[in-house]
Scaffold this motif. Structure first.
Motif, short mmCIF file in Angstrom:
data_model
loop_
_atom_site.label_atom_id
_atom_site.label_comp_id
_atom_site.label_asym_id
_atom_site.label_seq_id
_atom_site.Cartn_x
_atom_site.Cartn_y
_atom_site.Cartn_z
N THR A 31 0.83 -1.21 0.00
CA THR A 31 0.00 0.00 0.00
C THR A 31 0.86 1.26 0.00
OG1 THR A 31 -1.75 -1.15 1.18
CG2 THR A 31 -1.78 1.24 1.29
N LYS A 32 0.47 2.20 -0.84
CA LYS A 32 1.16 3.49 -0.92
C LYS A 32 0.28 4.63 -0.39
CE LYS A 32 4.59 1.93 -3.71
NZ LYS A 32 4.86 0.63 -3.21
N THR A 33 -0.92 4.33 0.04
CA THR A 33 -1.87 5.34 0.53
C THR A 33 -1.28 6.10 1.71
OG1 THR A 33 -3.69 3.90 -0.14
CG2 THR A 33 -4.22 5.67 1.42
N GLN A 34 -1.42 7.42 1.69
CA GLN A 34 -0.94 8.26 2.78
C GLN A 34 -1.95 8.24 3.93
OE1 GLN A 34 2.16 10.00 2.86
NE2 GLN A 34 2.39 8.50 1.22
N GLY A 35 -1.45 8.14 5.15
CA GLY A 35 -2.33 8.14 6.30
C GLY A 35 -1.63 7.62 7.54
N VAL A 36 -2.45 7.24 8.52
CA VAL A 36 -1.95 6.75 9.81
C VAL A 36 -2.38 5.30 9.98
CG1 VAL A 36 -2.09 7.02 12.31
CG2 VAL A 36 -2.00 9.05 10.86
N ALA A 39 -6.62 -3.79 17.08
CA ALA A 39 -7.31 -4.23 18.30
C ALA A 39 -7.90 -3.06 19.09
CB ALA A 39 -6.36 -5.03 19.18
N CYS A 40 -7.14 -1.97 19.24
CA CYS A 40 -7.61 -0.89 20.12
C CYS A 40 -7.71 0.48 19.46
CB CYS A 40 -6.72 -0.78 21.36
SG CYS A 40 -5.09 -0.06 21.03
N GLY A 41 -7.19 0.63 18.25
CA GLY A 41 -7.29 1.90 17.54
C GLY A 41 -6.19 2.90 17.83
N ALA A 42 -5.23 2.56 18.68
CA ALA A 42 -4.14 3.48 18.99
C ALA A 42 -3.31 3.75 17.73
CB ALA A 42 -3.24 2.90 20.07
N GLU A 43 -2.93 5.01 17.50
CA GLU A 43 -2.13 5.37 16.34
C GLU A 43 -0.69 4.90 16.55
OE1 GLU A 43 -2.70 9.57 15.68
OE2 GLU A 43 -4.69 9.21 14.81
N LEU A 44 -0.14 4.20 15.55
CA LEU A 44 1.16 3.55 15.69
C LEU A 44 2.23 4.04 14.71
CD1 LEU A 44 -0.18 -0.10 16.03
CD2 LEU A 44 0.59 1.40 17.88
N PHE A 45 1.89 4.13 13.43
CA PHE A 45 2.85 4.48 12.39
C PHE A 45 2.21 5.42 11.38
CE2 PHE A 45 3.88 0.17 13.81
CZ PHE A 45 5.23 0.27 14.08
N ARG A 46 3.03 6.29 10.76
CA ARG A 46 2.57 7.13 9.64
C ARG A 46 3.08 6.52 8.35
NH1 ARG A 46 -0.53 10.93 8.74
NH2 ARG A 46 0.48 11.34 6.78
N SER A 47 2.33 6.73 7.31
CA SER A 47 2.72 6.20 6.01
C SER A 47 4.04 6.77 5.51
CB SER A 47 1.62 6.46 4.98
OG SER A 47 1.35 7.85 4.90
N ASP A 48 4.41 7.98 5.95
CA ASP A 48 5.68 8.54 5.48
C ASP A 48 6.89 7.86 6.11
OD1 ASP A 48 5.45 9.73 7.99
OD2 ASP A 48 5.40 11.78 7.23
N ALA A 49 6.67 6.97 7.08
CA ALA A 49 7.76 6.16 7.66
C ALA A 49 7.76 4.75 7.08
CB ALA A 49 7.64 6.11 9.17
N LYS A 50 6.87 4.47 6.14
CA LYS A 50 6.78 3.14 5.52
C LYS A 50 7.76 3.10 4.35
CE LYS A 50 3.19 -0.07 3.98
NZ LYS A 50 3.29 -0.42 2.59
N PHE A 51 8.41 1.97 4.15
CA PHE A 51 9.35 1.84 3.04
C PHE A 51 9.30 0.44 2.45
CE2 PHE A 51 11.77 0.44 6.67
CZ PHE A 51 12.67 -0.52 6.20
N GLU A 52 9.83 0.33 1.24
CA GLU A 52 9.87 -0.94 0.51
C GLU A 52 11.03 -1.78 1.03
OE1 GLU A 52 7.90 -2.07 -1.98
OE2 GLU A 52 6.64 -0.27 -2.03
N SER A 90 6.77 -2.47 6.26
CA SER A 90 7.95 -2.09 7.02
C SER A 90 7.97 -0.59 7.24
CB SER A 90 9.22 -2.50 6.27
OG SER A 90 9.30 -3.90 6.16
N PHE A 91 8.33 -0.20 8.45
CA PHE A 91 8.40 1.19 8.85
C PHE A 91 9.76 1.42 9.50
CE2 PHE A 91 4.08 -0.32 9.06
CZ PHE A 91 3.34 0.68 8.45
N PHE A 92 10.31 2.64 9.36
CA PHE A 92 11.60 2.90 10.00
C PHE A 92 11.48 3.54 11.37
CE2 PHE A 92 11.12 6.45 6.93
CZ PHE A 92 11.21 7.55 7.79
N THR A 93 10.27 3.96 11.76
CA THR A 93 10.06 4.51 13.10
C THR A 93 8.57 4.50 13.43
OG1 THR A 93 10.62 6.37 14.55
CG2 THR A 93 9.84 6.93 12.37
N PRO A 94 8.22 4.36 14.70
CA PRO A 94 6.81 4.49 15.08
C PRO A 94 6.40 5.96 15.07
CG PRO A 94 8.14 3.84 16.98
CD PRO A 94 9.05 3.92 15.81
#
Length: 141
Positions: A46-51, A56-69, A76-80
């Motif tokens: 997925t390349k969609t921008q978002g959070v 399970a609980c809805g807590a925000e964990l990662f942003r799409s701008d930290a996702k990488f191939e 895969s994400f480089f930071t929460p």
């Protein structure tokens, strides 16, 4: 982090409540530390921008701008999103030493984090997260 010293979850439910809320596959990964098969998850490519939030609980964990191939078969994400969004715990299951990643809010299993693999990211970390552990909230627009 040692399970004995990590902060208590903010969302606490009985096993029966988790089973009622989650599908069997979600329960197996999120509550029993399972792993979905590689290259099968909803968010792997997925390349969609978002959070990305905890399914399970809805807590925000990662942003799409930290996702990488990473081409590993899981998102895969480089930071929460925030330093306190996840808990990292030593995992010695399966005869190896890894670092498990849990949602800090409900202590659901998300995946593992790996260091020093040579990816061209700002942190040299790869948070390898099961798609089934996440829910993507696309940015408005």
């Amino acid at each position: 982090m040692d399970p004995a010293t990590e902060p208590a979850p903010k969302v606490v439910k009985s096993d029966a409540e988790w089973r009622a809320q989650l599908s069997p596959a979600e329960y197996q990964v999120l509550r029993q530390a399972g792993t979905e098969r590689p290259f099968t998850g909803e968010y792997t490519d997925t390349k969609t921008q978002g959070v990305y939030s905890c399914r399970a609980c809805g807590a925000e964990l990662f942003r799409s701008d930290a996702k990488f191939e990473s081409h590993c078969g899981w998102p895969s994400f480089f930071t929460p999103l925030a330093g306190d969004a996840v808990i990292e715990r030593v995992d010695t299951s399966l005869g190896m030493r890894r670092v498990e990643v849990l949602c800090a809010t409900c202590h659901s299993h998300l995946g593992h984090v790996f260091e020093g693999e040579g990816y061209p990211t700002p942190t040299d970390l790869r948070y390898c997260i099961n798609s089934i552990s996440l829910r993507l909230e696309p940015d408005a627009g």
